[in-house]
Motif scaffolding. Structure first.
Motif, PDB file in Angstrom:
ATOM      1  N   CYS A   8       0.855  -1.243   0.021  1.00 18.57           N
ATOM      2  CA  CYS A   8       0.109  -0.022  -0.074  1.00 18.57           C
ATOM      3  C   CYS A   8       0.958   1.197   0.114  1.00 18.57           C
ATOM      4  O   CYS A   8       0.429   2.514  -0.784  1.00 18.57           O
ATOM      5  CB  CYS A   8      -0.807   0.023   1.196  1.00 18.57           C
ATOM      6  SG  CYS A   8      -2.214  -1.288   0.993  1.00 18.57           S
ATOM      7  N   SER A   9       1.958   1.096   0.736  1.00 15.40           N
ATOM      8  CA  SER A   9       3.065   2.566   0.875  1.00 15.40           C
ATOM      9  C   SER A   9       3.360   2.710  -0.409  1.00 15.40           C
ATOM     10  O   SER A   9       3.520   3.887  -0.860  1.00 15.40           O
ATOM     11  CB  SER A   9       4.020   2.186   1.917  1.00 15.40           C
ATOM     12  OG  SER A   9       3.316   2.115   3.096  1.00 15.40           O
ATOM     13  N   PRO A  27      11.187   8.540  -0.390  1.00 11.73           N
ATOM     14  CA  PRO A  27      11.458   7.888   0.699  1.00 11.73           C
ATOM     15  C   PRO A  27      10.353   6.916   1.219  1.00 11.73           C
ATOM     16  O   PRO A  27      10.505   6.051   1.817  1.00 11.73           O
ATOM     17  CB  PRO A  27      11.508   9.019   1.708  1.00 11.73           C
ATOM     18  CG  PRO A  27      11.406  10.339   0.912  1.00 11.73           C
ATOM     19  CD  PRO A  27      11.373   9.860  -0.551  1.00 11.73           C
ATOM     20  N   ILE A  28       9.282   7.296   0.846  1.00 12.50           N
ATOM     21  CA  ILE A  28       8.136   6.429   1.052  1.00 12.50           C
ATOM     22  C   ILE A  28       8.057   4.995   0.492  1.00 12.50           C
ATOM     23  O   ILE A  28       7.863   4.250   1.170  1.00 12.50           O
ATOM     24  CB  ILE A  28       6.773   7.023   0.529  1.00 12.50           C
ATOM     25  CG1 ILE A  28       6.446   8.435   1.038  1.00 12.50           C
ATOM     26  CG2 ILE A  28       5.466   6.198   0.332  1.00 12.50           C
ATOM     27  CD1 ILE A  28       5.374   9.266   0.370  1.00 12.50           C
ATOM     28  N   VAL A  29       8.580   4.908  -0.748  1.00 11.26           N
ATOM     29  CA  VAL A  29       8.903   3.502  -1.301  1.00 11.26           C
ATOM     30  C   VAL A  29      10.102   2.977  -0.999  1.00 11.26           C
ATOM     31  O   VAL A  29      10.090   1.673  -0.566  1.00 11.26           O
ATOM     32  CB  VAL A  29       8.558   3.783  -2.811  1.00 11.26           C
ATOM     33  CG1 VAL A  29       8.843   2.451  -3.607  1.00 11.26           C
ATOM     34  CG2 VAL A  29       7.355   4.506  -3.368  1.00 11.26           C
ATOM     35  N   GLN A  30      11.096   3.730  -0.497  1.00 10.59           N
ATOM     36  CA  GLN A  30      12.168   3.186  -0.015  1.00 10.59           C
ATOM     37  C   GLN A  30      11.804   2.577   1.368  1.00 10.59           C
ATOM     38  O   GLN A  30      12.430   1.417   1.594  1.00 10.59           O
ATOM     39  CB  GLN A  30      13.486   4.199   0.261  1.00 10.59           C
ATOM     40  CG  GLN A  30      14.267   4.771  -0.875  1.00 10.59           C
ATOM     41  CD  GLN A  30      14.950   5.933  -0.773  1.00 10.59           C
ATOM     42  OE1 GLN A  30      14.721   6.846   0.313  1.00 10.59           O
ATOM     43  NE2 GLN A  30      15.932   5.914  -1.559  1.00 10.59           N
ATOM     44  N   GLN A  31      11.078   3.144   2.325  1.00 12.72           N
ATOM     45  CA  GLN A  31      10.557   2.718   3.680  1.00 12.72           C
ATOM     46  C   GLN A  31       9.937   1.269   3.321  1.00 12.72           C
ATOM     47  O   GLN A  31      10.054   0.393   4.153  1.00 12.72           O
ATOM     48  CB  GLN A  31       9.917   3.755   4.402  1.00 12.72           C
ATOM     49  CG  GLN A  31       9.282   3.162   5.498  1.00 12.72           C
ATOM     50  CD  GLN A  31      10.499   2.674   6.793  1.00 12.72           C
ATOM     51  OE1 GLN A  31      11.505   3.585   6.590  1.00 12.72           O
ATOM     52  NE2 GLN A  31      10.162   1.567   7.409  1.00 12.72           N
ATOM     53  N   ALA A  32       8.936   1.372   2.259  1.00 12.48           N
ATOM     54  CA  ALA A  32       8.127   0.245   1.999  1.00 12.48           C
ATOM     55  C   ALA A  32       9.042  -0.944   1.691  1.00 12.48           C
ATOM     56  O   ALA A  32       8.631  -1.890   2.012  1.00 12.48           O
ATOM     57  CB  ALA A  32       7.197   0.532   0.960  1.00 12.48           C
ATOM     58  N   ALA A  33      10.165  -0.712   0.928  1.00 15.05           N
ATOM     59  CA  ALA A  33      11.163  -1.781   0.509  1.00 15.05           C
ATOM     60  C   ALA A  33      11.959  -2.383   1.602  1.00 15.05           C
ATOM     61  O   ALA A  33      11.870  -3.704   1.941  1.00 15.05           O
ATOM     62  CB  ALA A  33      11.869  -1.153  -0.440  1.00 15.05           C
ATOM     63  N   ALA A  34      12.210  -1.514   2.712  1.00 14.91           N
ATOM     64  CA  ALA A  34      12.826  -1.885   3.855  1.00 14.91           C
ATOM     65  C   ALA A  34      12.121  -2.726   4.810  1.00 14.91           C
ATOM     66  O   ALA A  34      12.420  -3.509   5.250  1.00 14.91           O
ATOM     67  CB  ALA A  34      13.379  -0.631   4.566  1.00 14.91           C
ATOM     68  N   SER A  46       9.726  -7.979  -3.934  1.00 14.15           N
ATOM     69  CA  SER A  46       9.961  -8.081  -5.121  1.00 14.15           C
ATOM     70  C   SER A  46       8.720  -6.841  -5.730  1.00 14.15           C
ATOM     71  O   SER A  46       9.457  -6.177  -6.740  1.00 14.15           O
ATOM     72  CB  SER A  46       9.408  -9.231  -5.758  1.00 14.15           C
ATOM     73  OG  SER A  46      10.152 -10.399  -5.397  1.00 14.15           O
ATOM     74  N   TYR A  47       7.480  -6.952  -5.513  1.00 17.11           N
ATOM     75  CA  TYR A  47       6.701  -5.999  -5.958  1.00 17.11           C
ATOM     76  C   TYR A  47       6.972  -4.483  -5.988  1.00 17.11           C
ATOM     77  O   TYR A  47       6.773  -3.522  -6.451  1.00 17.11           O
ATOM     78  CB  TYR A  47       5.137  -6.258  -5.236  1.00 17.11           C
ATOM     79  CG  TYR A  47       4.228  -5.463  -5.741  1.00 17.11           C
ATOM     80  CD1 TYR A  47       3.279  -5.747  -6.743  1.00 17.11           C
ATOM     81  CD2 TYR A  47       3.579  -4.242  -5.033  1.00 17.11           C
ATOM     82  CE1 TYR A  47       2.233  -5.051  -7.033  1.00 17.11           C
ATOM     83  CE2 TYR A  47       2.576  -3.624  -5.169  1.00 17.11           C
ATOM     84  CZ  TYR A  47       1.892  -3.944  -6.153  1.00 17.11           C
ATOM     85  OH  TYR A  47       1.052  -2.916  -6.634  1.00 17.11           O
ATOM     86  N   VAL A  48       7.269  -4.347  -4.372  1.00 20.58           N
ATOM     87  CA  VAL A  48       7.746  -2.961  -4.113  1.00 20.58           C
ATOM     88  C   VAL A  48       9.069  -2.628  -4.797  1.00 20.58           C
ATOM     89  O   VAL A  48       9.221  -1.425  -5.095  1.00 20.58           O
ATOM     90  CB  VAL A  48       7.754  -2.911  -2.605  1.00 20.58           C
ATOM     91  CG1 VAL A  48       8.548  -1.770  -2.005  1.00 20.58           C
ATOM     92  CG2 VAL A  48       6.702  -3.188  -1.988  1.00 20.58           C
TER      93      VAL A  48
END
Length: 178
Positions: A8-9, A27-34, A46-48
């Protein structure tokens, strides 16, 4: 709900990037990946990563975009997710197509590999987008006749698939090239 949070993020970040706020979206998507990595959510990670690559691309951070797309591609191949693999290949082609002209051969090869996989899997909308990306690349490197033919093919597919917004853009690019 926390299990869906990384996805979602990532979508929220991509929406912001598409809305013209790419730098704020990173940074929003980097945080989601982390978060997906920390939770060992392989499929979500993988999706993120694909969404992160898209956001980096929109933020004109091509090196980071290519790295994220390659990591996603590797993961999809390990997981035998061929449809997602095709999308990651298309994304790598899009990234390479925006890089220096010296990357044109890599972009063309990625478009062709993604196209072949789309054909094998019946992923017609993505296949049409591969053709459109290839046409744009060919036009950019001065191969106008091949670009025109690829635009005509992409336009025919978008028309058949009733992908109106893509068709309108493709027809505009075709008029500009002729």
């Amino acid at each position: 709900m926390p299990v869906y949070r990384p996805r979602c993020s990532a979508e929220l970040g991509l929406a912001r990037a598409l809305g013209g706020q790419a730098a704020e979206a990173v940074p929003i998507v980097q945080q989601a990946a982390a978060e997906a990595a920390a939770r060992r959510q392989t499929a979500s990670y993988s999706y993120v990563l694909v969404r992160l690559a898209e956001v980096y691309l929109l933020a004109d951070r091509l090196g980071e975009a290519a790295d994220a797309a390659r990591r996603a591609l590797d993961a999809y191949r390990r997981q035998h997710e061929r449809g997602h693999e095709a999308r990651a290949l298309w994304l790598l082609a899009e990234i390479a197509a925006r890089a220096e002209p010296s990357a044109a051969a890599d972009a063309e090869a990625s478009y062709r590999e993604a196209s072949a996989l789309c054909d094998a899997l019946g992923l017609r909308p993505l296949r049409a987008r591969c053709e459109l990306g290839l046409a744009r690349l060919l036009a950019r490197i001065g191969r106008r006749d091949r670009a025109r033919a690829a635009l005509e093919t992409a336009g025919a597919w978008f028309r058949e698939l009733e992908m109106t917004a893509d068709l309108v853009r493709t027809e505009g690019e075709l008029r500009a090239i002729t």
